[in-house]
Scaffold this motif. Sequence first.
Motif, PDB file in Angstrom:
ATOM      1  N   ASP A 104       0.820  -1.217   0.000  1.00  0.00           N
ATOM      2  CA  ASP A 104       0.000   0.000   0.000  1.00  0.00           C
ATOM      3  C   ASP A 104       0.851   1.263   0.000  1.00  0.00           C
ATOM      4  N   GLU A 105       2.123   1.117   0.365  1.00  0.00           N
ATOM      5  CA  GLU A 105       3.033   2.263   0.406  1.00  0.00           C
ATOM      6  C   GLU A 105       3.318   2.798  -0.999  1.00  0.00           C
ATOM      7  N   LEU A 106       3.027   2.001  -2.013  1.00  0.00           N
ATOM      8  CA  LEU A 106       3.295   2.398  -3.403  1.00  0.00           C
ATOM      9  C   LEU A 106       2.139   3.267  -3.905  1.00  0.00           C
ATOM     10  N   LEU A 107       2.086   4.470  -3.391  1.00  0.00           N
ATOM     11  CA  LEU A 107       0.957   5.369  -3.626  1.00  0.00           C
ATOM     12  C   LEU A 107       0.787   5.670  -5.107  1.00  0.00           C
ATOM     13  N   GLY A 108      -0.427   5.562  -5.579  1.00  0.00           N
ATOM     14  CA  GLY A 108      -0.772   5.941  -6.938  1.00  0.00           C
ATOM     15  C   GLY A 108      -0.535   4.874  -7.981  1.00  0.00           C
ATOM     16  N   ALA A 109       0.200   3.817  -7.651  1.00  0.00           N
ATOM     17  CA  ALA A 109       0.518   2.796  -8.656  1.00  0.00           C
ATOM     18  C   ALA A 109      -0.750   2.073  -9.113  1.00  0.00           C
ATOM     19  N   ARG A 110      -1.550   1.639  -8.160  1.00  0.00           N
ATOM     20  CA  ARG A 110      -2.760   0.890  -8.520  1.00  0.00           C
ATOM     21  C   ARG A 110      -3.755   1.779  -9.266  1.00  0.00           C
ATOM     22  N   GLN A 111      -3.855   3.020  -8.848  1.00  0.00           N
ATOM     23  CA  GLN A 111      -4.790   3.939  -9.506  1.00  0.00           C
ATOM     24  C   GLN A 111      -4.412   4.150 -10.970  1.00  0.00           C
ATOM     25  N   ALA A 112      -3.132   3.976 -11.291  1.00  0.00           N
ATOM     26  CA  ALA A 112      -2.680   4.137 -12.680  1.00  0.00           C
ATOM     27  C   ALA A 112      -2.805   2.838 -13.478  1.00  0.00           C
ATOM     28  N   GLY A 113      -3.286   1.783 -12.825  1.00  0.00           N
ATOM     29  CA  GLY A 113      -3.456   0.512 -13.507  1.00  0.00           C
ATOM     30  C   GLY A 113      -2.289  -0.442 -13.343  1.00  0.00           C
ATOM     31  N   ALA A 114      -1.285  -0.053 -12.559  1.00  0.00           N
ATOM     32  CA  ALA A 114      -0.147  -0.938 -12.300  1.00  0.00           C
ATOM     33  C   ALA A 114      -0.457  -1.862 -11.127  1.00  0.00           C
ATOM     34  N   LEU A 115       0.335  -2.903 -10.979  1.00  0.00           N
ATOM     35  CA  LEU A 115       0.228  -3.817  -9.845  1.00  0.00           C
ATOM     36  C   LEU A 115       1.284  -3.455  -8.810  1.00  0.00           C
ATOM     37  N   ALA A 116       0.944  -3.627  -7.543  1.00  0.00           N
ATOM     38  CA  ALA A 116       1.850  -3.266  -6.450  1.00  0.00           C
ATOM     39  C   ALA A 116       2.205  -4.502  -5.635  1.00  0.00           C
ATOM     40  N   VAL A 117       3.486  -4.625  -5.280  1.00  0.00           N
ATOM     41  CA  VAL A 117       3.939  -5.781  -4.513  1.00  0.00           C
ATOM     42  C   VAL A 117       5.149  -5.389  -3.671  1.00  0.00           C
ATOM     43  N   SER A 118       5.278  -5.992  -2.505  1.00  0.00           N
ATOM     44  CA  SER A 118       6.498  -5.825  -1.708  1.00  0.00           C
ATOM     45  C   SER A 118       7.274  -7.133  -1.744  1.00  0.00           C
ATOM     46  N   ILE A 119       8.576  -7.017  -1.965  1.00  0.00           N
ATOM     47  CA  ILE A 119       9.485  -8.166  -2.073  1.00  0.00           C
ATOM     48  C   ILE A 119      10.631  -7.903  -1.105  1.00  0.00           C
ATOM     49  N   HIS A 120      10.532  -8.453   0.097  1.00  0.00           N
ATOM     50  CA  HIS A 120      11.515  -8.125   1.128  1.00  0.00           C
ATOM     51  C   HIS A 120      12.478  -9.282   1.364  1.00  0.00           C
ATOM     52  N   PRO A 121      13.788  -9.055   1.159  1.00  0.00           N
ATOM     53  CA  PRO A 121      14.761 -10.103   1.476  1.00  0.00           C
ATOM     54  C   PRO A 121      14.980 -10.182   2.988  1.00  0.00           C
ATOM     55  N   LEU A 122      14.810 -11.368   3.527  1.00  0.00           N
ATOM     56  CA  LEU A 122      14.982 -11.585   4.961  1.00  0.00           C
ATOM     57  C   LEU A 122      16.473 -11.803   5.219  1.00  0.00           C
ATOM     58  N   GLN A 123      17.196 -10.687   5.162  1.00  0.00           N
ATOM     59  CA  GLN A 123      18.653 -10.741   5.193  1.00  0.00           C
ATOM     60  C   GLN A 123      19.177  -9.377   5.644  1.00  0.00           C
ATOM     61  N   SER A 124      20.392  -9.332   6.163  1.00  0.00           N
ATOM     62  CA  SER A 124      21.018  -8.066   6.545  1.00  0.00           C
ATOM     63  C   SER A 124      22.176  -7.777   5.601  1.00  0.00           C
ATOM     64  N   PHE A 125      22.389  -6.492   5.330  1.00  0.00           N
ATOM     65  CA  PHE A 125      23.396  -6.083   4.358  1.00  0.00           C
ATOM     66  C   PHE A 125      24.253  -4.976   4.954  1.00  0.00           C
ATOM     67  N   ALA A 126      25.493  -5.305   5.264  1.00  0.00           N
ATOM     68  CA  ALA A 126      26.395  -4.303   5.816  1.00  0.00           C
ATOM     69  C   ALA A 126      26.951  -3.395   4.726  1.00  0.00           C
ATOM     70  N   ASP A 127      27.123  -3.949   3.523  1.00  0.00           N
ATOM     71  CA  ASP A 127      27.636  -3.171   2.404  1.00  0.00           C
ATOM     72  C   ASP A 127      27.251  -3.881   1.112  1.00  0.00           C
TER      73      ASP A 127
END
Length: 321
Positions: A104-127
Motif C-alpha cells: 500500500d506504500e506504493l501510492l498511486g501505482a494501482r490507480q494508474a493501472g499498475a500492480l503493487a507488490v512488496s518483495i523483502h529479502p529476509l537478510q542483513s546487508f552491511a555493504d
Amino acid sequence: MTQKPRTAIIGAGKVGSALAILLKARGYPLAGIASKSFASACRLADLTGAPAFDSPLPLVDSAELVFITTPDREIAPVSAYLAEAGAYHPGQVVAHTSGAHSADELLGARQAGALAVSIHPLQSFADLDTARRNLPGSYFALEGDAAALPLAEQIVSDLGGKSFHIRAQDKPLYHAAACIASNYLVALLHFATGLYEKFGLTRQEAFAALQPLVQGTLNNIAAVGPVQALTGPIARGDIPTLRGHLPALEEAGSQLAHLYRALGQYTVKIALEKGTIDHRQALALAEVLKEEKQYEQPKSDHGLLPAGQTGGTAADNAYRL
C-alpha cells in the motif's frame, strides 16, 4: 517466464545496487538506474552497463518492472511523485523492498493501472559486497496484488532465493521478528563482549573467544531447533549459578542486570517447553530473576551513556530498555 521484464531501479543503495547487479546477471534487461544522488546512480550504472538517469520519470515510463529501493520513509513520496507525473501505466509491476511496509506504500501505482507488490529479502546487508553474497539463498517475504505474485516468485527464484507470502497486516510483526533475530543478536553480542572488556579483553578479542560458542549454538539450532538447542543454567534449573551471576552484573551496571533478568525470564519459558525443568523449578527460577529494586538510569561511568550526559533528556531516554 521466458521473457524477463524490462526493469527500472529507483534507489542505488545497498539493496538496490545488489538487486540491479544480480538481476542483470540473470538476464533481466535494465531500463536504467535513478537515485537521489546522480553520482550514486552513475556508479551503479558503471557496474551494470545500464544508463543512469537524473530523473526517474523517463526511466519508469519505459519499464515493465519498477523497483523502488529507496529508504523506507521515501517509498511513499517517491511513488506518489511518479504517479502524479503520469510515469506509471497499466500492465506495470511496481515493487518495493521494505520489510516494515506493505505494498500500500506504493501510492498511486494501482490507480494508474499498475500492480503493487512488496518483495523483502529476509537478510542483513552491511555493504554492497555482503548484499551481493547474501541475497542468493535468502528467504523473501512477498505481499501485494495477487496478479503480481507470480512475477515476484520468479524474481526470487532467479535470485536463488526462496519465498513465502504474508498479509499486509502482518508486516509489522514479521519485521519486528526479523529485527529481533538480526539487530538484537548484534546487541546481545555487544552486551557480551562488553562484559569481557571488564576483565581485560578488548572487544575484538572477546568476539574471537565467543564466536565459536555462538557458531556452535547456531549449528545446534539448525540441527534440532531453538527449544532443544537450549543449554545452560536455566535449562538445568541451576539456581546457585544464577545467583552468582546477578551480583556481578549489578556491579557492572544496573541496565546490564536488568537486561539479563528480562532475557532470563523469557528463557525460563523455553526450558519449561523443553521439559528439562518442571513448573516448581520454573517458579523458583523466575523468583531469582525477578527485579529486586526499581530499575535506574545507568550512570555514565558504566559506559552506557556518553561522558557528561545526565538523566532526563531525550538522548538519555534512548538508552532505557
